[in-house]
Design an enzyme around this catalytic site. Sequence first.
Site, PDB file in Angstrom:
ATOM      1  N   LYS A 165       0.837  -1.215   0.000  1.00 23.24           N
ATOM      2  CA  LYS A 165       0.000   0.000   0.000  1.00 23.24           C
ATOM      3  C   LYS A 165       0.866   1.258   0.000  1.00 23.24           C
ATOM      4  CE  LYS A 165      -2.104  -1.089   3.905  1.00 23.24           C
ATOM      5  NZ  LYS A 165      -1.659  -2.438   4.311  1.00 23.24           N
TER       6      LYS A 165
ATOM      7  N   ARG B 186      -9.217   0.883   9.245  1.00 26.05           N
ATOM      8  CA  ARG B 186      -8.842  -0.492   9.571  1.00 26.05           C
ATOM      9  C   ARG B 186      -9.932  -1.199  10.359  1.00 26.05           C
ATOM     10  NH1 ARG B 186      -3.021   0.201   9.263  1.00 26.05           N
ATOM     11  NH2 ARG B 186      -1.925  -1.728   9.638  1.00 26.05           N
TER      12      ARG B 186
ATOM     13  N   ARG C  35      13.163  -9.153   3.706  1.00 27.03           N
ATOM     14  CA  ARG C  35      13.655  -7.868   4.243  1.00 27.03           C
ATOM     15  C   ARG C  35      14.630  -8.102   5.396  1.00 27.03           C
ATOM     16  NH1 ARG C  35       8.353  -5.333   3.359  1.00 27.03           N
ATOM     17  NH2 ARG C  35       7.699  -5.625   5.507  1.00 27.03           N
TER      18      ARG C  35
ATOM     19  N   ARG D 100      11.421  -2.105  10.918  1.00 27.25           N
ATOM     20  CA  ARG D 100      10.479  -1.600  11.919  1.00 27.25           C
ATOM     21  C   ARG D 100      10.419  -2.589  13.064  1.00 27.25           C
ATOM     22  NH1 ARG D 100       5.319  -0.573   8.290  1.00 27.25           N
ATOM     23  NH2 ARG D 100       4.416  -1.674  10.063  1.00 27.25           N
TER      24      ARG D 100
ATOM     25  N   ARG E  96      -0.175  -9.382  13.253  1.00 27.72           N
ATOM     26  CA  ARG E  96      -0.833  -8.298  12.499  1.00 27.72           C
ATOM     27  C   ARG E  96      -1.795  -8.866  11.456  1.00 27.72           C
ATOM     28  NH1 ARG E  96       4.495  -5.925  10.778  1.00 27.72           N
ATOM     29  NH2 ARG E  96       3.420  -4.685   9.220  1.00 27.72           N
TER      30      ARG E  96
HETATM   31  P1  ADP Z   1       1.153  -2.286   7.955  1.00 25.52           P
HETATM   32  O1  ADP Z   1       0.090  -1.963   6.949  1.00 25.52           O
HETATM   33  O2  ADP Z   1       2.400  -2.792   7.316  1.00 25.52           O
HETATM   34  O3  ADP Z   1       0.667  -3.143   9.087  1.00 25.52           O
HETATM   35  P2  ADP Z   1       1.029   0.412   9.084  1.00 25.52           P
HETATM   36  O4  ADP Z   1       2.177   1.326   9.017  1.00 25.52           O
HETATM   37  O5  ADP Z   1      -0.173   0.758   8.300  1.00 25.52           O
HETATM   38  O6  ADP Z   1       1.641  -0.985   8.657  1.00 25.52           O
HETATM   39  O7  ADP Z   1       0.573   0.211  10.611  1.00 25.52           O
HETATM   40  C1  ADP Z   1       1.472  -0.134  11.626  1.00 25.52           C
HETATM   41  C2  ADP Z   1       0.776  -0.175  12.986  1.00 25.52           C
HETATM   42  O8  ADP Z   1       0.257   1.131  13.297  1.00 25.52           O
HETATM   43  C3  ADP Z   1      -0.430  -1.095  13.094  1.00 25.52           C
HETATM   44  O9  ADP Z   1      -0.051  -2.429  13.397  1.00 25.52           O
HETATM   45  C4  ADP Z   1      -1.206  -0.429  14.254  1.00 25.52           C
HETATM   46  O10 ADP Z   1      -0.606  -0.699  15.493  1.00 25.52           O
HETATM   47  C5  ADP Z   1      -0.993   1.051  13.970  1.00 25.52           C
HETATM   48  N1  ADP Z   1      -2.043   1.619  13.088  1.00 25.52           N
HETATM   49  C6  ADP Z   1      -1.834   2.175  11.859  1.00 25.52           C
HETATM   50  N2  ADP Z   1      -2.991   2.589  11.313  1.00 25.52           N
HETATM   51  C7  ADP Z   1      -3.964   2.268  12.194  1.00 25.52           C
HETATM   52  C8  ADP Z   1      -5.380   2.405  12.207  1.00 25.52           C
HETATM   53  N3  ADP Z   1      -6.038   2.954  11.165  1.00 25.52           N
HETATM   54  N4  ADP Z   1      -6.070   1.974  13.292  1.00 25.52           N
HETATM   55  C9  ADP Z   1      -5.444   1.431  14.342  1.00 25.52           C
HETATM   56  N5  ADP Z   1      -4.116   1.254  14.401  1.00 25.52           N
HETATM   57  C10 ADP Z   1      -3.367   1.659  13.344  1.00 25.52           C
END
Ligand code: ADP
Length: 192
Positions: free
Chosen positions: A13, A88, A127, A135, A146
């Site tokens: 994404k 989400r 990675r 990260r 996740r």
């Molecule tokens: P990825 O899509 O690779 O999991 P993100 O950078 O989108 O990575 O998200 C990393 C973390 O940030 C998530 O696991 C969560 O803890 C938090 N997070 C990000 N966006 C949201 C959201 N919209 N709602 C709740 N938690 C979020």
Amino acid sequence: MNLVLFGPPGAGKGTQSKTLTETRGLPQLSTGDMLRAAIEAGTPLGLAVKATMAKGELVSDETVIKIIAERYDQPDCKNGAVFDGFPRTIPQAEALDAMLAARGKKIDLVLELKVDDAVLLSRVEARIKAGGVLRSDDTPETLAHRLGVYYKNTAPLIDYYRAQGKLKTVDGMAPVESVTVQIADILDAVPA
Ligand code: ADP
């Protein structure tokens, strides 16, 4: 145009959002990036979410809805934005619809990047092997967690947006450039 880029963690994404920023001038609104920036900067928000994020759990709906609304009200979003990693949960999607409606806007399209779990895991493992900057939540164990969170809380949004007639699915396992082309073709087919 307001777009949602949707898909499991590691689906690509972020990569595709950045391309959309370059080609369409739509800012990338990534809640993950915003939260990581808050952690980096050591703000009260960052301190509050750090442990949750490291575990791969979701931050509260209230928190992310607030930071998205603040960001969306910046002038660079006047022609729309690409939402990346948000919404989400169903309450986040409902809050996003309400926030946009209050501003006379709407979500135009939701692009789902479809990638098999095995491919997501092998991307993280590659990675780690490559030894780049990782990260804290990019370990095979946290990714597995996740993914579980994704299927439980986030995947139901597929039906939410399909019911609104907004969902378009893209093969996220194709090479990056091919995913970019698939997305461009979908956007170019949208009547202006
Ligand atoms: P990825 O899509 O690779 O999991 P993100 O950078 O989108 O990575 O998200 C990393 C973390 O940030 C998530 O696991 C969560 O803890 C938090 N997070 C990000 N966006 C949201 C959201 N919209 N709602 C709740 N938690 C979020």
